[in-house]
Scaffold this motif. Structure first.
Motif, PDB file in Angstrom:
ATOM      1  N   UNK A   1     -12.747   1.986   2.963  1.00 35.08           N
ATOM      2  CA  UNK A   1     -11.443   1.673   2.748  1.00 35.08           C
ATOM      3  C   UNK A   1     -11.016   2.721   1.421  1.00 35.08           C
ATOM      4  N   UNK A   2      -9.742   3.176   1.737  1.00 36.80           N
ATOM      5  CA  UNK A   2      -9.187   4.076   0.541  1.00 36.80           C
ATOM      6  C   UNK A   2      -8.486   3.191  -0.411  1.00 36.80           C
ATOM      7  N   UNK A   3      -8.249   3.445  -1.542  1.00 40.60           N
ATOM      8  CA  UNK A   3      -7.625   2.855  -2.529  1.00 40.60           C
ATOM      9  C   UNK A   3      -5.880   3.079  -2.124  1.00 40.60           C
ATOM     10  N   UNK A   4      -5.281   2.070  -2.285  1.00 37.87           N
ATOM     11  CA  UNK A   4      -4.021   2.015  -1.634  1.00 37.87           C
ATOM     12  C   UNK A   4      -3.225   1.221  -2.916  1.00 37.87           C
ATOM     13  N   UNK A   5      -3.732   0.278  -3.134  1.00 38.56           N
ATOM     14  CA  UNK A   5      -3.021  -0.784  -4.300  1.00 38.56           C
ATOM     15  C   UNK A   5      -4.068  -0.716  -5.346  1.00 38.56           C
ATOM     16  N   UNK A   6      -3.419  -1.353  -6.596  1.00 42.80           N
ATOM     17  CA  UNK A   6      -4.005  -1.654  -7.761  1.00 42.80           C
ATOM     18  C   UNK A   6      -4.026  -2.907  -8.253  1.00 42.80           C
ATOM     19  N   UNK A   7      -4.487  -3.189  -9.342  1.00 42.60           N
ATOM     20  CA  UNK A   7      -4.216  -4.628 -10.120  1.00 42.60           C
ATOM     21  C   UNK A   7      -2.548  -4.882 -10.327  1.00 42.60           C
ATOM     22  N   UNK A   8      -2.213  -3.962 -10.884  1.00 44.59           N
ATOM     23  CA  UNK A   8      -0.649  -4.176 -11.399  1.00 44.59           C
ATOM     24  C   UNK A   8       0.161  -4.428 -10.007  1.00 44.59           C
ATOM     25  N   UNK A   9      -0.132  -3.732  -8.980  1.00 45.45           N
ATOM     26  CA  UNK A   9       0.465  -4.170  -7.421  1.00 45.45           C
ATOM     27  C   UNK A   9       0.397  -5.425  -7.124  1.00 45.45           C
ATOM     28  N   UNK A  10      -0.716  -6.054  -7.362  1.00 46.82           N
ATOM     29  CA  UNK A  10      -1.007  -7.385  -7.024  1.00 46.82           C
ATOM     30  C   UNK A  10      -0.149  -8.408  -8.049  1.00 46.82           C
ATOM     31  N   UNK A  11      -0.496  -8.234  -9.328  1.00 49.36           N
ATOM     32  CA  UNK A  11       0.231  -8.932 -10.404  1.00 49.36           C
ATOM     33  C   UNK A  11       1.694  -8.974 -10.089  1.00 49.36           C
ATOM     34  N   UNK A  12       2.400  -7.826  -9.813  1.00 48.19           N
ATOM     35  CA  UNK A  12       3.854  -7.428  -9.558  1.00 48.19           C
ATOM     36  C   UNK A  12       4.295  -7.680  -8.367  1.00 48.19           C
ATOM     37  N   UNK A  13       3.510  -8.314  -7.153  1.00 45.64           N
ATOM     38  CA  UNK A  13       3.697  -9.042  -6.068  1.00 45.64           C
ATOM     39  C   UNK A  13       3.982  -7.915  -4.956  1.00 45.64           C
ATOM     40  N   UNK A  14       3.655  -6.625  -5.091  1.00 43.86           N
ATOM     41  CA  UNK A  14       3.805  -5.421  -4.181  1.00 43.86           C
ATOM     42  C   UNK A  14       2.961  -5.484  -2.928  1.00 43.86           C
ATOM     43  N   UNK A  15       1.782  -6.241  -3.252  1.00 37.96           N
ATOM     44  CA  UNK A  15       0.869  -6.553  -2.159  1.00 37.96           C
ATOM     45  C   UNK A  15      -0.150  -7.949  -2.477  1.00 37.96           C
ATOM     46  N   UNK A  16      -0.781  -8.227  -1.335  1.00 42.08           N
ATOM     47  CA  UNK A  16      -1.499  -9.662  -1.515  1.00 42.08           C
ATOM     48  C   UNK A  16      -2.951  -9.052  -2.274  1.00 42.08           C
ATOM     49  N   UNK A  17      -3.538 -10.018  -2.776  1.00 44.10           N
ATOM     50  CA  UNK A  17      -5.032  -9.673  -3.546  1.00 44.10           C
ATOM     51  C   UNK A  17      -5.793  -8.796  -2.549  1.00 44.10           C
ATOM     52  N   UNK A  18      -5.976  -9.406  -1.359  1.00 42.96           N
ATOM     53  CA  UNK A  18      -6.841  -9.049  -0.384  1.00 42.96           C
ATOM     54  C   UNK A  18      -6.732  -7.440  -0.216  1.00 42.96           C
ATOM     55  N   UNK A  19      -5.294  -7.214  -0.002  1.00 40.67           N
ATOM     56  CA  UNK A  19      -4.952  -5.930   0.352  1.00 40.67           C
ATOM     57  C   UNK A  19      -5.112  -4.672  -0.652  1.00 40.67           C
ATOM     58  N   UNK A  20      -5.398  -5.227  -2.033  1.00 39.47           N
ATOM     59  CA  UNK A  20      -5.767  -4.204  -3.043  1.00 39.47           C
ATOM     60  C   UNK A  20      -7.420  -4.137  -3.264  1.00 39.47           C
TER      61      UNK A  20
END
Length: 209
Positions: A1-20
């Motif tokens: 799986x390629x990296x699409x999201x990161x920790x900050x994306x999760x914290x700021x609500x741009x993705x769900x935890x499992x997506x990152x």
């Protein structure tokens, strides 16, 4: 799986935890949540890290937080949700001094007692008295030893191949990492021993000259 999201994306609500979380193809139970490389370190607070780890605890048996070197914002954020603290140092005087400062900070924040991993120890240099021994480092830092990782060229090979060194059954460093994992799981595993005939203060004087 390629990296699409990161920790900050999760914290700021741009993705769900499992997506990152990036899953490893060889070890389906192992996942990596990448840190943000392009954002300021102040983008994440200690409170947000605690909340994130509380969510991760619902799904993971172990959560390993890799803190950057030094006692900065990243160290504070990694320490905030921690149940256990592992200090990693190489056996040279400057690194051990930094480790000692980190241990003091951990104790001041009542997160101790920390445990120690000594990384990249070279037995030939230890025998010649050109590197601190395991005993020297323990005497200076006065915390329990969790593991010793020998200098091993297989680490470079495994990194270039994108394969975890812990999966290499022939690599000394791989064995050391597996031993550490077993100790973290409560097993009693012997340490890799190194011997030196010189006294501690003789070696220290030679190293700092």
């Amino acid at each position: 799986k390629r990296q699409v999201y990161d920790l900050v994306d999760v914290i700021e609500g741009r993705c769900r935890l499992r997506q990152a979380i990036v899953k490893d193809r060889r070890l389906p139970e192992l996942g990596l949540l990448p840190a943000a490389q392009t954002r300021d370190k102040s983008a994440v607070t200690a409170a947000q890290m605690r909340a994130l780890c509380d969510e991760l605890r619902q799904e993971a048996d172990f959560i390993l937080l890799d803190s950057p070197a030094g006692i900065g914002g990243g160290f504070h954020n990694a320490l905030a949700p921690a149940d256990q603290v592992i200090i990693i140092t190489t056996p040279d005087v400057s690194a051990v001094r930094d480790a000692d400062r980190a241990i003091g900070f951990v104790e001041a924040n009542e997160k101790g007692p920390a445990r120690l991993i000594i990384n990249r120890i070279k037995s030939d240099m230890v025998r010649r008295g050109e590197m601190l021994t395991i005993e020297d480092v323990l005497e200076l830092l006065a915390i329990d030893l969790l593991g010793v990782i020998p200098e091993d060229e297989n680490v470079v090979v495994s990194t270039n191949r994108g394969a975890p060194i812990a999966l290499d059954r022939k690599a000394p460093a791989g064995q050391a990492f597996r031993n550490i994992a077993r100790r973290l799981n409560g097993e009693d595993v012997p340490f890799m021993a190194l011997k030196s005939s010189q006294g501690f203060f003789d070696r220290l004087a030679r190293l700092v000259r």
